[in-house]
Design an enzyme around this catalytic site. Structure first.
Site, PDB file in Angstrom:
ATOM      1  N   ARG A  35       5.950 -14.426  -7.997  1.00 33.09           N
ATOM      2  CA  ARG A  35       6.740 -13.257  -8.381  1.00 33.09           C
ATOM      3  C   ARG A  35       8.002 -13.113  -7.550  1.00 33.09           C
ATOM      4  O   ARG A  35       8.862 -12.289  -7.858  1.00 33.09           O
ATOM      5  CB  ARG A  35       5.913 -11.977  -8.278  1.00 33.09           C
ATOM      6  CG  ARG A  35       5.419 -11.641  -6.896  1.00 33.09           C
ATOM      7  CD  ARG A  35       4.674 -10.335  -6.952  1.00 33.09           C
ATOM      8  NE  ARG A  35       4.165  -9.941  -5.647  1.00 33.09           N
ATOM      9  CZ  ARG A  35       3.866  -8.702  -5.331  1.00 33.09           C
ATOM     10  NH1 ARG A  35       4.039  -7.740  -6.201  1.00 33.09           N
ATOM     11  NH2 ARG A  35       3.393  -8.412  -4.151  1.00 33.09           N
TER      12      ARG A  35
ATOM     13  N   HIS B  22      11.828   0.114   4.706  1.00 28.88           N
ATOM     14  CA  HIS B  22      11.672   1.412   5.345  1.00 28.88           C
ATOM     15  C   HIS B  22      12.636   2.439   4.748  1.00 28.88           C
ATOM     16  O   HIS B  22      12.331   3.632   4.686  1.00 28.88           O
ATOM     17  CB  HIS B  22      11.868   1.288   6.852  1.00 28.88           C
ATOM     18  CG  HIS B  22      10.647   0.798   7.555  1.00 28.88           C
ATOM     19  ND1 HIS B  22      10.664   0.262   8.818  1.00 28.88           N
ATOM     20  CD2 HIS B  22       9.352   0.758   7.162  1.00 28.88           C
ATOM     21  CE1 HIS B  22       9.434  -0.079   9.165  1.00 28.88           C
ATOM     22  NE2 HIS B  22       8.631   0.204   8.172  1.00 28.88           N
TER      23      HIS B  22
ATOM     24  N   GLU C   2      -9.112 -11.867  -4.764  1.00 25.78           N
ATOM     25  CA  GLU C   2      -7.743 -12.208  -5.134  1.00 25.78           C
ATOM     26  C   GLU C   2      -7.597 -13.664  -5.555  1.00 25.78           C
ATOM     27  O   GLU C   2      -6.579 -14.047  -6.115  1.00 25.78           O
ATOM     28  CB  GLU C   2      -6.787 -11.896  -3.971  1.00 25.78           C
ATOM     29  CG  GLU C   2      -7.241 -12.431  -2.635  1.00 25.78           C
ATOM     30  CD  GLU C   2      -6.446 -11.856  -1.472  1.00 25.78           C
ATOM     31  OE1 GLU C   2      -5.333 -11.355  -1.691  1.00 25.78           O
ATOM     32  OE2 GLU C   2      -6.949 -11.912  -0.332  1.00 25.78           O
TER      33      GLU C   2
ATOM     34  N   CYS D 203      -6.484  -2.384  -4.453  1.00 23.78           N
ATOM     35  CA  CYS D 203      -5.394  -2.001  -3.551  1.00 23.78           C
ATOM     36  C   CYS D 203      -4.058  -2.649  -3.922  1.00 23.78           C
ATOM     37  O   CYS D 203      -3.181  -2.797  -3.080  1.00 23.78           O
ATOM     38  CB  CYS D 203      -5.750  -2.326  -2.103  1.00 23.78           C
ATOM     39  SG  CYS D 203      -6.176  -4.052  -1.804  1.00 23.78           S
TER      40      CYS D 203
ATOM     41  N   ASN E 223      -2.341  -7.871  -6.739  1.00 26.01           N
ATOM     42  CA  ASN E 223      -1.034  -8.549  -6.706  1.00 26.01           C
ATOM     43  C   ASN E 223      -1.211 -10.064  -6.672  1.00 26.01           C
ATOM     44  O   ASN E 223      -0.648 -10.797  -7.488  1.00 26.01           O
ATOM     45  CB  ASN E 223      -0.219  -8.087  -5.499  1.00 26.01           C
ATOM     46  CG  ASN E 223       0.160  -6.627  -5.583  1.00 26.01           C
ATOM     47  OD1 ASN E 223      -0.035  -5.977  -6.598  1.00 26.01           O
ATOM     48  ND2 ASN E 223       0.705  -6.100  -4.502  1.00 26.01           N
ATOM     49  N   ASP E 224      -1.991 -10.551  -5.703  1.00 31.35           N
ATOM     50  CA  ASP E 224      -2.218 -11.993  -5.610  1.00 31.35           C
ATOM     51  C   ASP E 224      -3.071 -12.497  -6.765  1.00 31.35           C
ATOM     52  O   ASP E 224      -2.856 -13.611  -7.263  1.00 31.35           O
ATOM     53  CB  ASP E 224      -2.876 -12.352  -4.274  1.00 31.35           C
ATOM     54  CG  ASP E 224      -1.849 -12.618  -3.181  1.00 31.35           C
ATOM     55  OD1 ASP E 224      -0.672 -12.838  -3.522  1.00 31.35           O
ATOM     56  OD2 ASP E 224      -2.211 -12.617  -1.995  1.00 31.35           O
TER      57      ASP E 224
ATOM     58  N   ARG F 288      -3.048  -3.506   7.008  1.00 34.41           N
ATOM     59  CA  ARG F 288      -2.571  -4.869   7.277  1.00 34.41           C
ATOM     60  C   ARG F 288      -2.469  -5.061   8.793  1.00 34.41           C
ATOM     61  O   ARG F 288      -1.623  -4.443   9.434  1.00 34.41           O
ATOM     62  CB  ARG F 288      -1.213  -5.098   6.624  1.00 34.41           C
ATOM     63  CG  ARG F 288      -1.142  -4.759   5.137  1.00 34.41           C
ATOM     64  CD  ARG F 288       0.281  -4.941   4.635  1.00 34.41           C
ATOM     65  NE  ARG F 288       0.469  -4.579   3.240  1.00 34.41           N
ATOM     66  CZ  ARG F 288       0.848  -3.382   2.825  1.00 34.41           C
ATOM     67  NH1 ARG F 288       1.086  -2.415   3.705  1.00 34.41           N
ATOM     68  NH2 ARG F 288       1.000  -3.134   1.545  1.00 34.41           N
TER      69      ARG F 288
END
Length: 774
Positions: free
Chosen positions: A657, A378, A623, A694, A646-647, A485
């Site tokens: 990663r 954050h 993914e 995404c 990403n995945d 999410r």
């Protein structure tokens, strides 16, 4: 000659040596003790350690037990000289029976090694970089045994990390015992917020934290509960003040990050568990510590970087509650240090939190360095919204070592320069001026459509978590959400959230942009992201029981969530439902059946009330590599695809990663990954099915251009990247993107891909987006 350690005791000896050396704070002292212990344990005549000085291109003798002590720090052996240089060049052990007769032997009279013949040297390597060489020598002419060689190789591998860490600490603090030729030191981290900053390091200090608090018991249950509740209320009021302090500095929806703190302060979150601990006989502060540390440990163990970062929020908030509790009990208003600097400063902390950032006087805040954390924290989100450069995850550096030091901060590269030379400082100052000019140009075009110079239109969406207003700016409903999410509300409770609770949450998200598409991903937990009330233990969570696998095995969880989404969408047409971790057509068939069941149930209930339920679009995340070979079959089952790059990258390259030892191998610009993304786009076009992406690559200038060249027309990213990517798209041509893509696909490595991208951006005058300057 002492008897070498027996084979069956080697492991225990190694552990003993490493543990002892790690306890010694000064590296020089630790290396001397290491040489002494090795000589004693292995029964050799000499053990010496040389460390690499890359500025001088030489190995410097740092410690010895057996060579002349006066030679330490004086003897420097060139990288291409002598047996030490040969070990470094070959990056493997060198075992010689009679060293003086070796053709690469070079005599250094200062070390007084004339009587030694047997030589064994092995490189000290960390992350493919030679840090030094450790040697054993003996007067006898002999080959060292395989066991002796294995011992030294193993020892070198174990001490490499400690030496690497000590080099950073020593360069920042010469009293730590490191040889420092030039006081300027570069520290690497993770880019948290783009931009350049200059200032003096400032580190706030709290007198009390949960980490240092020693738990105590109390039989005054009601009084302790009262202390806790008053501490929470004071914290709530303080958080509200901090939130208001940011008014006008960041968008309201980004400022709403503080709503997470209010949710955590709610009695149904931490409060209920803390008060239960108090009733078990602990005092208020100790109960808070026990509950919060358990929560934080669960979050920190998760693979998802967004989830891990929530541990920082929980601990920071709870430390504030702790301070307020102690102030209430003692009446002491100076429990926490509130002094702030009066000059341009770089805020440095072990974990920078959102309230810490809000407290800092904006006029003196030049940049942020968080020793822990990532660009999902954050603090990083707020820093980006405030336009404050930030570097996160500067491991192996203590905040106190950066305090009161001149610092140059590069938020593009994730690099920090400590105690810079005058020439570097002057050059950096000029780059800051150039950056300001570029930033003003981007801001002027922020509201213009995302369309390339030759008319290719791109739909930019945001990735969101917790709630649309928490971490993303939906720009007054002008931007949709490509990935919402849903798992975080599940993790912030001590039980599964009810259907009604989920309805309220999802309704607020859908109403945040009622005219724009909102893509809600069904529950993606399990394995690496366990729920506190639904624990799962697996050896390999990446390949385990997670995502759609878990929810299909528990249709009662899946149905309640889908029903909540549908109920929340009554009267609205912007809901899309996305299924995570799909690996087969069968999973899609079963999920579709359950979604249809939920739809007919909710539709029937809506009709009774005279309400209209519109059918949502159903899509899947691409993914898992297996689905790349079933796209035509899958296209007949769903309404859209969304690539979770990403995945997908992680699975294609077999790289975790978050594992620092292999994280450098993770790269979405790997030609194989780019080929997979291109193939998805082509097959989606052939099947006439919409496809979006995404992952992080969508929010990067080079990535966005390549994706446009592949055929992607919907890119979903973190909100702070929207303006930058919009500006990039407006200043390139589709035909150029397609040419760049072909160059990238024909590359041998991601480094070559980067070279192509950077050259193109420089030609287009866009180089300032990926480096300092304009």
């Amino acid at each position: 000659m002492a008897e070498p350690a027996r084979k069956d005791s080697i492991l225990s000896v190694l552990k003993s040596i490493v543990q002892e050396v790690n306890q010694i704070p000064r590296l020089t002292d630790a290396l001397f003790r290491l040489a002494e212990r090795v000589k004693q344990t292995m029964g050799v005549d000499s053990c010496s350690i040389y460390l690499a000085d890359y500025a001088a291109q030489a190995f410097v003798l740092k410690a010895t037990d057996g060579l002349a002590p006066d030679a330490v720090e004086l003897v420097k052996i060139g990288f291409s000289e002598g047996l030490i240089g040969l070990v470094g060049q070959r990056e493997e052990p060198l075992n010689i029976q009679d060293a003086p007769n070796h053709p690469r032997f070079k005599h250094y009279p200062e070390v007084k090694e004339e009587n030694y013949h047997a030589f064994l040297g092995t490189p000290i390597i960390h992350q493919r970089k030679v840090l030094g060489v450790i040697t054993m020598q003996q007067s006898a002419k002999r080959k060292f045994s395989e066991d002796e060689e294995a011992f030294l190789v193993t020892l070198a591998a174990q001490i490499a990390l400690e030496i690497s860490n000590a080099e950073t600490r020593g360069a920042l603090n010469p009293s730590a015992g490191m040889y420092v030729g030039n006081l300027q030191k570069n520290v690497r981290g993770v880019p948290g917020s783009p931009g350049l900053a200059m200032g003096v390091g400032y580190s706030p200090h709290a007198a009390y934290t949960l980490a240092t608090w020693i738990v105590k018991q109390s039989d005054k249950t009601q009084q302790e509960i009262e202390y806790y509740r008053r501490g929470v209320e004071q914290t709530r009021a303080h958080v509200e003040v901090l939130s208001q302090r940011l008014e006008g500095q960041v968008p309201d929806d980004v400022r709403a990050i503080f709503q997470l703190y209010h949710q955590l302060l709610d009695a149904n979150s931490l409060g209920r568990e803390v008060e239960a601990k108090i009733r078990e006989g602990w005092d208020a502060a100790s109960s808070l510590k026990l509950v919060v540390e358990a929560y934080a440990a669960r979050f920190e163990a998760m693979d998802d970087p967004y989830m891990r970062e929530r541990a920082i929020d929980i601990v920071d908030l709870s430390n504030r509650i702790l301070v307020n509790i102690l102030q209430i009990i003692s009446g002491d208003k100076d429990v926490v240090n509130s002094g702030f600097p009066s000059q341009q400063s770089i805020l440095v902390a072990e974990e920078v939190s959102a309230p810490m950032l809000a407290e800092f006087p904006k006029e003196f805040l030049a940049g942020i360095i968080s020793i822990r954390g990532s660009n999902n924290s954050h603090a990083a989100i707020l820093a980006r919204a405030m336009g404050v450069p930030a570097v996160m995850g500067c491991q192996n550096v203590s905040p106190t070592l950066l305090e009161k030091k001149d610092i140059l901060l590069d938020g593009y590269a994730g690099e920090v320069i400590v105690s810079p030379e005058k020439a570097i400082k002057a050059e950096f100052s000029q780059l800051i001026k150039e950056e300001q000019v570029l930033s003003e140009r981007i801001e002027r075009e922020a509201d213009k459509p995302s369309e390339s110079e030759d008319g290719c239109s791109i739909n930019l969406l945001v990735n969101a978590g917790l709630a649309a207003e928490i971490e993303t700016a939906v720009h007054s409903g002008k931007v949709g959400i490509g990935l919402y999410r849903t798992e975080i509300p599940f993790m912030m409770r001590e039980r599964f959230p009810s259907e009604s609770e989920q309805v309220e949450l999802y309704r607020n998200v859908l109403l945040a942009a009622p005219e724009r598409e909102i893509v809600m991903r069904t529950l993606d937990v399990g394995g690496d992201k366990p729920l506190p009330y639904f624990p799962i233990t697996e050896e390999n969570p990446f390949l385990g029981w997670r995502g759609i696998r878990l929810t299909l095995d528990h249709p009662e969880i899946f149905l309640v969530q889908v029903r909540a989404m549908l109920r929340a969408s009554i009267g609205l047409k912007n809901l899309s439902i996305m299924l995570p971790m799909i690996s087969s057509v069968g999973e899609v068939n079963e999920a579709r059946r359950l979604v249809e069941q939920a739809f007919f149930e909710v539709e029937e209930e809506a009709l009774v009330k005279g309400e209209k339920l519109y059918r949502p679009r159903l899509g899947i995340m691409l993914e898992v590599p297996s689905v790349l070979y079933q796209l035509p079959q899958l296209a007949r089952k769903v309404d859209f695809f969304s690539v979770g790059s990403n995945d997908l990258t992680q699975y294609l390259l077999a790289v975790d990663r978050n594992n620092t030892r292999v994280a450098s191998l993770y790269n979405s610009y790997h030609p194989a990954v780019l080929s997979a993304l291109y193939d998805i786009a082509r097959q989606a076009a052939e099947q006439n099915i919409p496809v979006s992406i995404c992952g992080e690559i969508a929010g990067e200038p080079g990535g966005a251009i390549l994706l446009m060249g592949m055929g992607y027309r919907k890119l979903s990213m973190n909100a702070f990247n929207l303006r930058k990517i919009n500006w990039v798209i407006r200043n390139v041509k589709l035909t150029e993107a397609q040419t760049l893509l072909q160059d990238a696909l024909s590359s041998d490595s991601y480094e070559e891909v980067f070279n192509h991208i950077n050259q193109y951006l420089e030609v287009k005058g866009l180089g300032g987006l990926v480096r300092a300057g304009s």
